[in-house]
Write a protein that holds these residues in place. Structure first.
Motif, short mmCIF file in Angstrom:
data_model
loop_
_atom_site.label_atom_id
_atom_site.label_comp_id
_atom_site.label_asym_id
_atom_site.label_seq_id
_atom_site.Cartn_x
_atom_site.Cartn_y
_atom_site.Cartn_z
N ALA A 64 0.83 -1.20 0.00
CA ALA A 64 0.00 0.00 0.00
C ALA A 64 0.86 1.25 0.00
CB ALA A 64 -0.93 0.01 1.22
N ARG A 65 0.21 2.36 -0.31
CA ARG A 65 0.86 3.66 -0.18
C ARG A 65 0.46 4.27 1.15
NH1 ARG A 65 3.59 6.60 -3.62
NH2 ARG A 65 2.73 5.61 -5.51
N VAL A 66 1.43 4.88 1.83
CA VAL A 66 1.16 5.56 3.10
C VAL A 66 0.57 6.93 2.78
CG1 VAL A 66 2.14 6.43 5.25
CG2 VAL A 66 3.08 4.35 4.19
N LEU A 67 -0.65 7.18 3.25
CA LEU A 67 -1.33 8.44 3.00
C LEU A 67 -1.18 9.41 4.17
CD1 LEU A 67 -4.61 7.03 1.39
CD2 LEU A 67 -2.39 7.53 0.31
N ALA A 68 -1.01 8.87 5.37
CA ALA A 68 -0.83 9.71 6.57
C ALA A 68 -0.31 8.84 7.69
CB ALA A 68 -2.14 10.38 6.97
N ARG A 69 0.31 9.47 8.69
CA ARG A 69 0.73 8.75 9.89
C ARG A 69 0.48 9.64 11.10
NH1 ARG A 69 6.45 6.85 10.90
NH2 ARG A 69 5.75 6.82 13.05
N GLU A 70 0.22 8.98 12.22
CA GLU A 70 0.04 9.69 13.49
C GLU A 70 0.65 8.83 14.58
OE1 GLU A 70 -1.18 12.92 15.84
OE2 GLU A 70 -1.32 12.75 13.67
N ASN A 137 8.48 -6.92 16.78
CA ASN A 137 9.89 -7.01 17.18
C ASN A 137 10.57 -5.66 16.97
OD1 ASN A 137 10.78 -6.91 14.33
ND2 ASN A 137 9.91 -8.99 14.24
N ASP A 138 11.83 -5.57 17.39
CA ASP A 138 12.57 -4.30 17.31
C ASP A 138 12.80 -3.86 15.87
OD1 ASP A 138 12.67 -4.18 20.05
OD2 ASP A 138 14.70 -5.01 20.21
N GLU A 139 13.02 -4.81 14.97
CA GLU A 139 13.24 -4.44 13.57
C GLU A 139 12.01 -3.77 12.97
OE1 GLU A 139 14.31 -6.49 9.25
OE2 GLU A 139 14.48 -7.69 11.08
N VAL A 140 10.83 -4.33 13.24
CA VAL A 140 9.59 -3.71 12.77
C VAL A 140 9.42 -2.33 13.39
CG1 VAL A 140 7.07 -3.87 12.81
CG2 VAL A 140 8.44 -5.89 12.24
N ALA A 141 9.70 -2.21 14.68
CA ALA A 141 9.57 -0.91 15.36
C ALA A 141 10.49 0.13 14.75
CB ALA A 141 9.85 -1.08 16.86
N ARG A 142 11.72 -0.26 14.42
CA ARG A 142 12.66 0.68 13.79
C ARG A 142 12.18 1.11 12.40
NH1 ARG A 142 16.51 -2.67 16.27
NH2 ARG A 142 16.70 -3.94 14.39
N THR A 143 11.70 0.15 11.62
CA THR A 143 11.20 0.48 10.29
C THR A 143 9.99 1.40 10.38
OG1 THR A 143 11.99 -1.64 9.44
CG2 THR A 143 10.34 -0.49 8.12
N LYS A 145 9.29 3.63 12.53
CA LYS A 145 9.71 5.00 12.84
C LYS A 145 10.20 5.75 11.61
CE LYS A 145 10.88 4.13 17.65
NZ LYS A 145 11.94 3.97 18.66
N GLN A 146 10.62 5.03 10.57
CA GLN A 146 11.18 5.65 9.37
C GLN A 146 10.13 5.95 8.30
OE1 GLN A 146 14.18 2.94 7.96
NE2 GLN A 146 15.15 2.78 9.96
N ILE A 147 8.92 5.48 8.49
CA ILE A 147 7.90 5.59 7.44
C ILE A 147 7.31 6.99 7.40
CG2 ILE A 147 5.59 4.80 6.78
CD1 ILE A 147 6.47 2.00 7.66
N SER A 148 7.17 7.49 6.16
CA SER A 148 6.59 8.82 5.93
C SER A 148 5.46 8.73 4.90
CB SER A 148 7.66 9.77 5.38
OG SER A 148 8.71 9.92 6.29
N LEU A 192 7.73 -5.71 8.04
CA LEU A 192 7.38 -4.40 7.51
C LEU A 192 8.54 -3.90 6.68
CD1 LEU A 192 5.47 -1.92 7.49
CD2 LEU A 192 6.64 -1.15 9.57
N LYS A 193 8.26 -3.53 5.43
CA LYS A 193 9.33 -3.07 4.54
C LYS A 193 8.89 -1.83 3.80
CE LYS A 193 11.28 -7.66 3.70
NZ LYS A 193 11.55 -8.71 2.72
#
Length: 196
Positions: A64-70, A137-143, A145-148, A192-193
């Protein structure tokens, strides 16, 4: 001192919610025709998570495309899911469509508004959703945080229901066709990628 701190916090949140920063859309011509994939599961044991029991109810995967994050810091929901993403597929992954829709999030809800419909209303409702993400897991949590907004992502995991010992509950929607209260997906995210 507390007065100045309060003023700074008010200014920050006012700027954040009123900012009209242009979203940079990755791979703007990429077509995402496939809706999220869901298949029922049974017999899986609850996953222990701090003081909560997370019960998988369906396998879930999407592109999917990220349209917004909160992001959230307060409340029981934030203990589990620090971030909500509004995700779009089909016509709602097309930047030329999304640019004509005012999208915002507040209080774990997703709101949209249009001056005129670029696509049918039902397409907006069924090709986008607010999703509460629980990092596995921590890897998913780190990814996460990077999503815009504007990026393309893939994720895999489970739609889940959550219970606490004191009777508190949080339930996932099991349909992309619903709207309003209880229409959000609650996802235990195993992979999550960012694909763009």
């Amino acid at each position: 001192m507390w007065r100045w701190l309060l003023i700074i916090v008010v200014i920050f949140f006012g700027w954040r919610h009123c900012s009209t920063a242009e979203i940079s859309y990755a791979a703007p011509d990429k077509v995402i025709d496939q809706a999220p994939q869901q298949s029922e599961v049974s017999g899986l044991q609850p996953i222990s998570f701090d003081k909560y029991a997370i019960q998988p109810v369906a396998e879930f995967a999407l592109e999917a495309r990220v349209l917004a994050r909160e992001d959230y810091w307060l409340g029981r929901e934030a203990d589990l899911s620090p971030t909500d993403l509004v995700l779009g597929w089909g016509e709602m992954a097309d930047p030329q469509v999304v640019k004509q829709i005012n999208i915002r999030q507040s209080g774990r809800w997703y709101f949209w508004q249009v001056d005129s419909f670029p696509i049918p209303r039902r397409s907006i409702e069924t090709q986008s959703a607010n999703m509460h993400l629980i990092p596995a897991n921590d890897e998913v949590a780190r990814t996460l945080k990077q999503i815009s907004p504007g990026q393309l992502i893939t994720l895999q995991g489970y739609l889940v229901n959550v219970n606490a010992d004191d009777g508190w509950r949080w339930r996932s929607s099991l349909s992309r066709e619903d709207i309003g209260a209880n229409a959000c997906e609650l996802i235990y995210v195993k992979q999550l990628k960012i694909i763009s």
